[in-house]
Design a protein around this motif. Sequence first.
Motif, mmCIF file in Angstrom:
data_model
loop_
_atom_site.group_PDB
_atom_site.id
_atom_site.type_symbol
_atom_site.label_atom_id
_atom_site.label_comp_id
_atom_site.label_asym_id
_atom_site.label_seq_id
_atom_site.Cartn_x
_atom_site.Cartn_y
_atom_site.Cartn_z
ATOM 1 N N LEU A 14 -165.637 -16.085 101.910
ATOM 2 C CA LEU A 14 -164.609 -16.982 101.354
ATOM 3 C C LEU A 14 -163.582 -16.201 100.527
ATOM 4 N N ALA A 15 -164.057 -15.238 99.734
ATOM 5 C CA ALA A 15 -163.140 -14.438 98.924
ATOM 6 C C ALA A 15 -162.199 -13.632 99.806
ATOM 7 N N THR A 16 -162.791 -13.082 100.877
ATOM 8 C CA THR A 16 -161.959 -12.298 101.801
ATOM 9 C C THR A 16 -160.886 -13.167 102.443
ATOM 10 N N GLN A 17 -161.286 -14.379 102.870
ATOM 11 C CA GLN A 17 -160.312 -15.282 103.467
ATOM 12 C C GLN A 17 -159.233 -15.695 102.466
ATOM 13 N N TYR A 18 -159.654 -15.905 101.215
ATOM 14 C CA TYR A 18 -158.688 -16.272 100.172
ATOM 15 C C TYR A 18 -157.689 -15.146 99.934
ATOM 16 N N VAL A 19 -158.208 -13.911 99.866
ATOM 17 C CA VAL A 19 -157.328 -12.752 99.654
ATOM 18 C C VAL A 19 -156.359 -12.602 100.820
ATOM 19 N N PHE A 20 -156.901 -12.731 102.046
ATOM 20 C CA PHE A 20 -156.039 -12.607 103.223
ATOM 21 C C PHE A 20 -154.955 -13.689 103.229
ATOM 22 N N SER A 21 -155.340 -14.924 102.854
ATOM 23 C CA SER A 21 -154.345 -16.009 102.837
ATOM 24 C C SER A 21 -153.269 -15.752 101.788
ATOM 25 N N LYS A 22 -153.695 -15.211 100.616
ATOM 26 C CA LYS A 22 -152.711 -14.906 99.579
ATOM 27 C C LYS A 22 -151.780 -13.780 100.007
ATOM 28 N N ILE A 23 -152.355 -12.764 100.652
ATOM 29 C CA ILE A 23 -151.522 -11.663 101.140
ATOM 30 C C ILE A 23 -150.521 -12.177 102.166
ATOM 31 N N LYS A 24 -150.982 -13.039 103.056
ATOM 32 C CA LYS A 24 -150.087 -13.611 104.058
ATOM 33 C C LYS A 24 -149.001 -14.453 103.401
ATOM 34 N N GLU A 25 -149.427 -15.213 102.377
ATOM 35 C CA GLU A 25 -148.447 -16.040 101.655
ATOM 36 C C GLU A 25 -147.392 -15.187 100.969
ATOM 37 N N ILE A 26 -147.846 -14.094 100.350
ATOM 38 C CA ILE A 26 -146.903 -13.186 99.675
ATOM 39 C C ILE A 26 -145.959 -12.546 100.685
ATOM 40 N N GLN A 27 -146.527 -12.136 101.823
ATOM 41 C CA GLN A 27 -145.695 -11.529 102.865
ATOM 42 C C GLN A 27 -144.648 -12.516 103.382
ATOM 43 N N GLU A 28 -145.079 -13.746 103.618
ATOM 44 C CA GLU A 28 -144.145 -14.753 104.098
ATOM 45 C C GLU A 28 -143.071 -15.047 103.057
ATOM 46 N N ARG A 29 -143.499 -15.098 101.785
ATOM 47 C CA ARG A 29 -142.528 -15.346 100.724
ATOM 48 C C ARG A 29 -141.530 -14.201 100.619
ATOM 49 N N ALA A 30 -142.037 -12.970 100.701
ATOM 50 C CA ALA A 30 -141.150 -11.804 100.636
ATOM 51 C C ALA A 30 -140.179 -11.796 101.807
ATOM 52 N N MET A 31 -140.707 -12.138 103.005
ATOM 53 C CA MET A 31 -139.843 -12.192 104.174
ATOM 54 C C MET A 31 -138.788 -13.286 104.015
ATOM 55 N N GLY A 32 -139.213 -14.426 103.466
ATOM 56 C CA GLY A 32 -138.262 -15.496 103.228
ATOM 57 C C GLY A 32 -137.185 -15.099 102.230
ATOM 58 N N GLU A 33 -137.596 -14.377 101.160
ATOM 59 C CA GLU A 33 -136.629 -13.922 100.165
ATOM 60 C C GLU A 33 -135.654 -12.921 100.765
ATOM 61 N N ARG A 34 -136.192 -11.999 101.602
ATOM 62 C CA ARG A 34 -135.310 -11.029 102.257
ATOM 63 C C ARG A 34 -134.316 -11.729 103.179
#
Length: 416
Positions: free
Chosen positions: A28-48
């Motif tokens: 569960l922790a791994t999935q949570y970390v992966f989801s947060k990383i994906k969220e951050i990546q998507e947010r960064a891509m959206g900001e760019r």
Amino acid sequence: MFQSTRRFLRRHRRAIGVTTVVAGAAYLATQYVFSKIKEIQERAMGERTAKENLRRRFEQNQQDCTFTLLALFPSLAEQVSHELDVEGITADLQQKKAPSKAAEGDETGSMISGMSEVAGDGNGRSKAELWNDLKILSITRTLTLIYCLVLLTVLTRVQLNIIGRGTYVSSVVTLLSPVLNNEVRIEEEDGDERTDLERDYLSFSWWLIHNGWKGLSAKVKTAVDEVIGVMSLKEELSLAQFDLIICRIRAIVEKESFLQFLLPLTPADEAQVLRQFTDRDGSRDADGAEGTIVPSLPLHHLIDETHDFLSSPDAVIVINQLLDAGVHTLIENMAAAIYPPEPSVDNTDILQRRVRLASMLPVITREAKRIEQGKEYAREMEAGSDGLVRFSAIVYSSYDKARLAADGLHGYSEEN
């Protein structure tokens, strides 16, 4: 076999339970970390993507500013040249040119020789008066055109960046509204009404183009007369000295703000501008007399914001930079026209060479014609002013609540 397996599980049930819990938690922790990383990546891509979109819009807006400037300036320049009729005075002087000098065809020589003639023209002016008028008007027209080009540049940048900002913010908020559960609401506006608002707002450039330049020209002419009114056309000057003369003229002209030339400052003047572009007749008083056209509240907000930007210290800095670049271009072009290019001669030495003021006047007159075209001087001014783009960015990125409200955005939450 099943018995042994059951006994094994019974003996190690606690260890197996702990291992299962730990493995599940790790998963569960791994999935949570992966989801947060994906969220951050998507947010960064959206900001760019958003920043890139903003950059493209801003750059396109600055190109629109340049095109608009080049479309508006010829009308203003034509009025300046018509009012400061240097060619008319030149024609009067050519009619009075001494026959011997006319035969020689020496423009500078004829100018010098003509200064001693006192025969009057059709309006009773002597040649000496005509030469003095030519001296004053030639320099006044050229400097007035530079001032007008600079002020129209800054005014156009402010107006189009305010409109561009409003369009960009409206488009962004429209996309965000469903996500924010309508915490941000855009005031419903009819497309024609917004077009009318922008048209009325942009029409305020009429003031500078058809009215403001007259007061500016009179101010420049007074300063020119004060600085060089008594200077003889036979006096020899270097271009470096002529540059200093322009600095003295500028010091007089720029003692006060240019705001009165850029925008109408009274309700009557605002009504005069609006009357040029609207079909409204204005309100009427009790006696049936025609009243004053009053700007709408959104238009009033835009005018006030434009006033604030144009009177800001940033605008003063940009105007000074543009004027410096314009005068520098003038001096460089005069040097190239008066002195043939010599690769082995340093430019500083050329600026120190002396020439009669009378010899400069034809060159100054030709430069006025180049300024009227707008393109060369506008390009050199923009290249010589690093503050123009920064000032435009300040206008384009001013998203405080009052200005968002003026752009038609209401009800946004505190965290936005």
